[in-house]
Scaffold this motif. Structure first.
Motif, PDB file in Angstrom:
ATOM      1  N   ILE A 246      10.072  77.078  15.770  1.00 16.65           N
ATOM      2  CA  ILE A 246       9.238  76.420  16.771  1.00 16.65           C
ATOM      3  C   ILE A 246       8.048  75.723  16.119  1.00 16.65           C
ATOM      4  O   ILE A 246       7.639  74.635  16.544  1.00 16.65           O
ATOM      5  CB  ILE A 246       8.815  77.432  17.849  1.00 16.65           C
ATOM      6  CG1 ILE A 246      10.057  77.826  18.669  1.00 16.65           C
ATOM      7  CG2 ILE A 246       7.716  76.864  18.763  1.00 16.65           C
ATOM      8  CD1 ILE A 246       9.865  78.990  19.590  1.00 16.65           C
ATOM      9  N   ARG A 247       7.504  76.297  15.067  1.00 16.28           N
ATOM     10  CA  ARG A 247       6.453  75.605  14.323  1.00 16.28           C
ATOM     11  C   ARG A 247       6.987  74.284  13.757  1.00 16.28           C
ATOM     12  O   ARG A 247       6.311  73.252  13.807  1.00 16.28           O
ATOM     13  CB  ARG A 247       5.932  76.491  13.181  1.00 16.28           C
ATOM     14  CG  ARG A 247       4.989  77.590  13.608  1.00 16.28           C
ATOM     15  CD  ARG A 247       3.664  77.019  14.108  1.00 16.28           C
ATOM     16  NE  ARG A 247       2.658  78.035  14.356  1.00 16.28           N
ATOM     17  CZ  ARG A 247       2.550  78.747  15.457  1.00 16.28           C
ATOM     18  NH1 ARG A 247       3.425  78.587  16.421  1.00 16.28           N
ATOM     19  NH2 ARG A 247       1.589  79.623  15.619  1.00 16.28           N
ATOM     20  N   ALA A 248       8.199  74.311  13.231  1.00 11.97           N
ATOM     21  CA  ALA A 248       8.775  73.094  12.650  1.00 11.97           C
ATOM     22  C   ALA A 248       8.993  72.017  13.704  1.00 11.97           C
ATOM     23  O   ALA A 248       8.863  70.821  13.422  1.00 11.97           O
ATOM     24  CB  ALA A 248      10.098  73.434  11.954  1.00 11.97           C
ATOM     25  N   LEU A 249       9.308  72.434  14.921  1.00 10.03           N
ATOM     26  CA  LEU A 249       9.557  71.481  16.002  1.00 10.03           C
ATOM     27  C   LEU A 249       8.271  70.892  16.574  1.00 10.03           C
ATOM     28  O   LEU A 249       8.310  69.875  17.276  1.00 10.03           O
ATOM     29  CB  LEU A 249      10.327  72.171  17.138  1.00 10.03           C
ATOM     30  CG  LEU A 249      11.799  72.492  16.873  1.00 10.03           C
ATOM     31  CD1 LEU A 249      12.317  73.449  17.939  1.00 10.03           C
ATOM     32  CD2 LEU A 249      12.626  71.217  16.856  1.00 10.03           C
ATOM     33  N   THR A 250       7.152  71.524  16.311  1.00 11.57           N
ATOM     34  CA  THR A 250       5.897  71.125  16.956  1.00 11.57           C
ATOM     35  C   THR A 250       4.831  70.697  15.945  1.00 11.57           C
ATOM     36  O   THR A 250       3.631  70.775  16.246  1.00 11.57           O
ATOM     37  CB  THR A 250       5.357  72.282  17.820  1.00 11.57           C
ATOM     38  OG1 THR A 250       5.178  73.443  16.985  1.00 11.57           O
ATOM     39  CG2 THR A 250       6.306  72.609  18.961  1.00 11.57           C
ATOM     40  N   GLY A 251       5.250  70.253  14.790  1.00  9.56           N
ATOM     41  CA  GLY A 251       4.292  69.795  13.794  1.00  9.56           C
ATOM     42  C   GLY A 251       3.404  70.897  13.264  1.00  9.56           C
ATOM     43  O   GLY A 251       2.290  70.634  12.783  1.00  9.56           O
TER      44      GLY A 251
END
Length: 366
Positions: A246-251
């Motif tokens: 989720i961190r990767a998906l949200t910058g």
């Protein structure tokens, strides 16, 4: 003068709560509606985690030795109710806006309309908090039941299977949780759990059209259902690091919204960690035990909005519309149906976390 749709039998089968873990199927007289009441023939009643918690003898508040039990002895349980209107006076029919033969679903709470909450329009938080199947009013685990004048009834199509119609109750609850989240088009929304409430939250969130709806569950079959209900992405925490995904998906920031629908304590801290700063956390679960978290995450670290959600106020028309539209895989969501004489089996099925059940229902007429 009371109108009736055909002959009503003198007696019926009903589940009666005597004590924790002591629910009995008994013969009772079919109740006669008063001038301002309706009588319905119950067609289906869902069984949920709160029914299971009440069956186990849970009380309203943890840590209070003199606490009030959720269910009064002598009450018939069941609050996810649908049935056919079979008797009622012209006054009672007009009060609820129904006719004989209509199928209705009932909101769980029967508000008093006298307390501060009711007078301010917050009927779902009614002070006395009398609810079908828990306190004061018999619920739907019976062949017939009374609909009192202060109940909130909604018509629903008779063309759909009754256990699908009864799903209006959990779906309305889920939609209320989504409303509490105040979703925007830019939001990345994470929904923990793909059981009945979680799937309903996925349905509701998808209808709000945010940037992305992400479903979390350990069960691959439930994750497939989550996709059918509108999830853009599904993640299994046993297979991937959901935090990193989720961190990767949200910058690198985290999710905007997290809606907790599992009832497992670990999902609470998971949500607090998955959210970005100034994110929104919504809790809609029935927990079996107390939950402890690091409150500094909520305050000093992230300044989160933490919101509770209770019942399904003002969401019933939307829930009914969604169910009647036929867009949901309700045959796959409503997995298990039992007769009244199998109430223990239904409760055990809900309790079996390793089982294949999602929504369990009783069909009194079966």
């Amino acid at each position: 003068m009371t109108e009736t749709a055909g002959a009503t039998p003198a007696s019926m089968k009903a589940v009666v709560m005597h004590a924790p873990e002591d629910y009995r199927l008994e013969d009772k007289a079919v109740p006669s509606p008063a001038a301002d009441e309706l009588l319905i023939k119950v067609q289906a009643v869902g069984v949920c985690a709160s029914d299971l918690k009440a069956y186990a003898g849970a009380a309203k508040f943890w840590g209070d030795e003199n606490r009030e039990r959720w269910v009064e002895p002598g009450i018939t349980p069941g609050h996810e109710i649908t049935g056919e209107v079979v008797s009622g006076s012209a006054e009672a029919l007009a009060l609820h806006g129904v006719e004989l033969g209509d199928r209705i679903v009932l909101e769980q709470i029967v508000p008093c309309e006298e307390c501060m909450y009711c007078k301010r329009g917050w009927y779902w938080m009614c002070g006395p908090h009398d609810m079908f199947g828990f306190k004061h009013y018999d619920g739907g685990m019976a062949e017939y039941m009374i609909v009192p004048p202060l109940a909130r009834a909604h018509k629903i199509s008779s063309e759909i299977p009754p256990h699908h119609a009864a799903f209006a109750e959990p779906l309305s609850c889920s939609l209320h949780a989504v409303e509490r989240a105040q979703l925007t088009f830019d939001d990345v929304v994470v929904i923990a759990g793909a059981g009945p409430i979680g799937l309903g939250a996925i349905i509701g969130a998808a209808h709000k059209n945010p940037k992305m709806v992400i479903a979390l569950d350990f069960d691959e079959h439930k994750l497939e259902l989550a996709k059918k209900c509108g999830a853009d992405l599904t993640l299994n925490p046993s297979k991937v690091d959901v935090y990193e995904e989720i961190r990767a998906l949200t910058g690198g920031y985290g999710a905007d919204v997290y809606i907790e629908c599992t009832g497992h304590p670990s999902a609470v801290s998971q949500g607090l960690n998955l959210l970005r700063k100034l994110g929104r956390y919504v809790e809609y679960s029935v927990f079996k035990e107390n939950v402890s978290v690091d409150w500094s995450i909520i305050s000093d670290d992230k300044e989160l909005d933490v919101l509770g959600a209770h019942l399904g106020p003002h969401c019933w028309p939307a829930a009914i519309k969604i169910i009647e539209s036929g867009v949901l895989p309700l045959d796959e969501i409503c997995t298990h149906q039992f007769g009244l004489d199998e109430v223990q089996k239904a409760l055990d099925t809900v309790a079996d976390s390793a089982g294949a059940s999602i929504k369990v229902s009783l069909l009194p007429g079966a």
